[in-house]
Design a protein around this motif. Structure first.
Motif, PDB file in Angstrom:
ATOM      1  N   TYR A 180      -0.739  -6.215  -6.117  1.00 35.86           N
ATOM      2  CA  TYR A 180      -0.934  -7.293  -5.139  1.00 35.86           C
ATOM      3  C   TYR A 180      -0.790  -8.659  -5.808  1.00 35.86           C
ATOM      4  CZ  TYR A 180      -2.515  -4.943  -0.833  1.00 35.86           C
ATOM      5  OH  TYR A 180      -2.587  -4.229   0.336  1.00 35.86           O
TER       6      TYR A 180
ATOM      7  N   ASP B 224       0.832  -1.203   0.000  1.00 35.34           N
ATOM      8  CA  ASP B 224       0.000   0.000   0.000  1.00 35.34           C
ATOM      9  C   ASP B 224       0.869   1.257   0.000  1.00 35.34           C
ATOM     10  OD1 ASP B 224      -2.366  -1.369  -0.085  1.00 35.34           O
ATOM     11  OD2 ASP B 224      -2.747  -1.264   2.072  1.00 35.34           O
TER      12      ASP B 224
ATOM     13  N   SER C  37       2.156   1.666  -3.428  1.00 35.45           N
ATOM     14  CA  SER C  37       1.059   2.124  -4.287  1.00 35.45           C
ATOM     15  C   SER C  37       0.863   3.629  -4.162  1.00 35.45           C
ATOM     16  CB  SER C  37      -0.233   1.394  -3.916  1.00 35.45           C
ATOM     17  OG  SER C  37      -0.133   0.006  -4.146  1.00 35.45           O
ATOM     18  N   ARG C  38       0.919   4.121  -2.946  1.00 38.21           N
ATOM     19  CA  ARG C  38       0.758   5.565  -2.741  1.00 38.21           C
ATOM     20  C   ARG C  38       1.939   6.324  -3.336  1.00 38.21           C
ATOM     21  NH1 ARG C  38      -1.262   3.606   2.268  1.00 38.21           N
ATOM     22  NH2 ARG C  38       0.791   3.840   3.241  1.00 38.21           N
TER      23      ARG C  38
ATOM     24  N   ARG D  84      -3.288  -0.926  -8.195  1.00 35.11           N
ATOM     25  CA  ARG D  84      -2.958  -1.425  -6.849  1.00 35.11           C
ATOM     26  C   ARG D  84      -3.319  -2.903  -6.725  1.00 35.11           C
ATOM     27  NH1 ARG D  84      -6.633  -0.714  -2.126  1.00 35.11           N
ATOM     28  NH2 ARG D  84      -5.519  -1.303  -0.229  1.00 35.11           N
TER      29      ARG D  84
ATOM     30  N   LEU E 191      -0.579   4.871  -7.783  1.00 33.55           N
ATOM     31  CA  LEU E 191      -1.302   3.840  -8.511  1.00 33.55           C
ATOM     32  C   LEU E 191      -2.801   4.031  -8.384  1.00 33.55           C
ATOM     33  CD1 LEU E 191       0.680   0.559  -7.677  1.00 33.55           C
ATOM     34  CD2 LEU E 191       1.084   2.237  -9.485  1.00 33.55           C
TER      35      LEU E 191
ATOM     36  N   GLU F  96      -6.724   2.300  -8.339  1.00 38.57           N
ATOM     37  CA  GLU F  96      -7.217   1.097  -7.657  1.00 38.57           C
ATOM     38  C   GLU F  96      -6.968  -0.176  -8.471  1.00 38.57           C
ATOM     39  OE1 GLU F  96      -8.429   0.154  -4.722  1.00 38.57           O
ATOM     40  OE2 GLU F  96      -7.908   2.117  -3.948  1.00 38.57           O
TER      41      GLU F  96
END
Length: 284
Positions: free
Chosen positions: A95, A78, A81-82, A91, A86, A88
């Motif tokens: 994963y 996460d 991603s921030r 992201r 990214l 949704e």
């Protein structure tokens, strides 16, 4: 995540390497609020800059981007991603490439029913079709579904209607045998959203007015969605039998398009063509 072969794991890590490199290359220091000093030989952020933004070690991030077989946590993914801004879907893709189950999208946000979906529902006539959300709220119902199943202005949720609308229930030829599967499927869906209070509110409200629902909910049975047959006894057209197909709307995973197709050999198609134009032409 399911088990994977060594070759599959290697391919996944190669995809992770390329994905992180391309996401990093599309950002500039100005995009993330960092000062730029001197000329840069390559476009985009440097690995050490991503590591700083994500709060992870430079060596660890380098290993991740190189596709090495290392352990990762959801918190770190996460943070990355921030740092990489990214979306949704990106992201969730990160994963998967890292070998973890993607998170559920946080917070259900209602959005209008698009004109394209409404046209699709209308074009399905004279066959019934409905659009529902994760709570089984009826977002759109074509006229054929109103005519065939008896949906009225007070029917806003097909689960509530199934258990509380006496007219609707009375038309179902196999209500008692279908009810356990209806609740078991809803429980399975609700388990994907443990932090969503709307599921609890719906269950509590329906349990208070429907002893049958409360009893079935207390069983804790779960079942996966599967092709179903819906059979109703219409007061004018007689027995109507439909094969049910449930399609997830692209880009809107919390919305489902439910299409009802007359089962061959039952005479439903012929009776449906007579019923729906007759009903729709009748004066209000």
């Amino acid at each position: 995540m399911p088990s994977e072969s060594p070759a599959g794991a290697l391919h996944r890590r190669e995809q992770l390497r390329d994905f992180l490199r391309t996401r990093r290359a599309r950002l500039t220091p100005a995009d993330v609020g960092m000062a730029t000093a001197g000329r840069r030989r390559t476009p985009g952020l440097r690995r050490e800059e991503v590591a700083v933004l994500a709060g992870v070690g430079v060596s660890w991030y380098t290993w991740l981007e190189q596709g090495r077989d290392i352990n990762v946590s959801t918190e770190v993914l996460d943070a990355i991603s921030r740092a990489l801004h990214l979306t949704e879907p990106e992201r969730a893709h990160l994963y998967l490439l890292a070998g973890l189950n993607p998170p559920r999208a946080g917070g259900f946000r209602a959005s209008p029913v698009t004109p394209e979906l409404r046209r699709l529902l209308d074009a399905w006539a004279p066959r019934p079709a409905v659009l529902q959300d994760r709570y089984r709220n009826l977002l759109a119902v074509n006229d054929a579904a109103r005519t065939v199943f008896g949906y009225g202005d007070t029917d806003h949720n097909c689960l509530v209607t199934f258990f509380t609308n006496a007219r609707y229930r009375g038309m179902q030829l196999h209500w008692a045998s279908v009810a356990p599967d209806v609740v078991a499927s809803f429980r399975a869906d609700a388990a994907h959203h443990p932090d969503d209070p709307e599921f609890r509110r719906l269950v509590d409200d329906l349990s208070a007015v429907s002893p049958e629902f409360a009893e079935l909910w207390a069983r804790h049975d779960v079942s996966a969605p599967m092709p179903a047959v819906k059979a109703v006894r219409h007061p004018d057209a007689g027995d109507l039998v439909f094969d049910t197909t449930v399609l997830t709307v692209a880009g809107q995973p919390d919305r489902q398009l439910v299409l009802y197709d007359p089962r061959p050999g039952t005479g439903t198609g012929e009776r449906l063509r007579e019923l729906v134009p007759l009903r729709l032409a009748a004066p209000a």
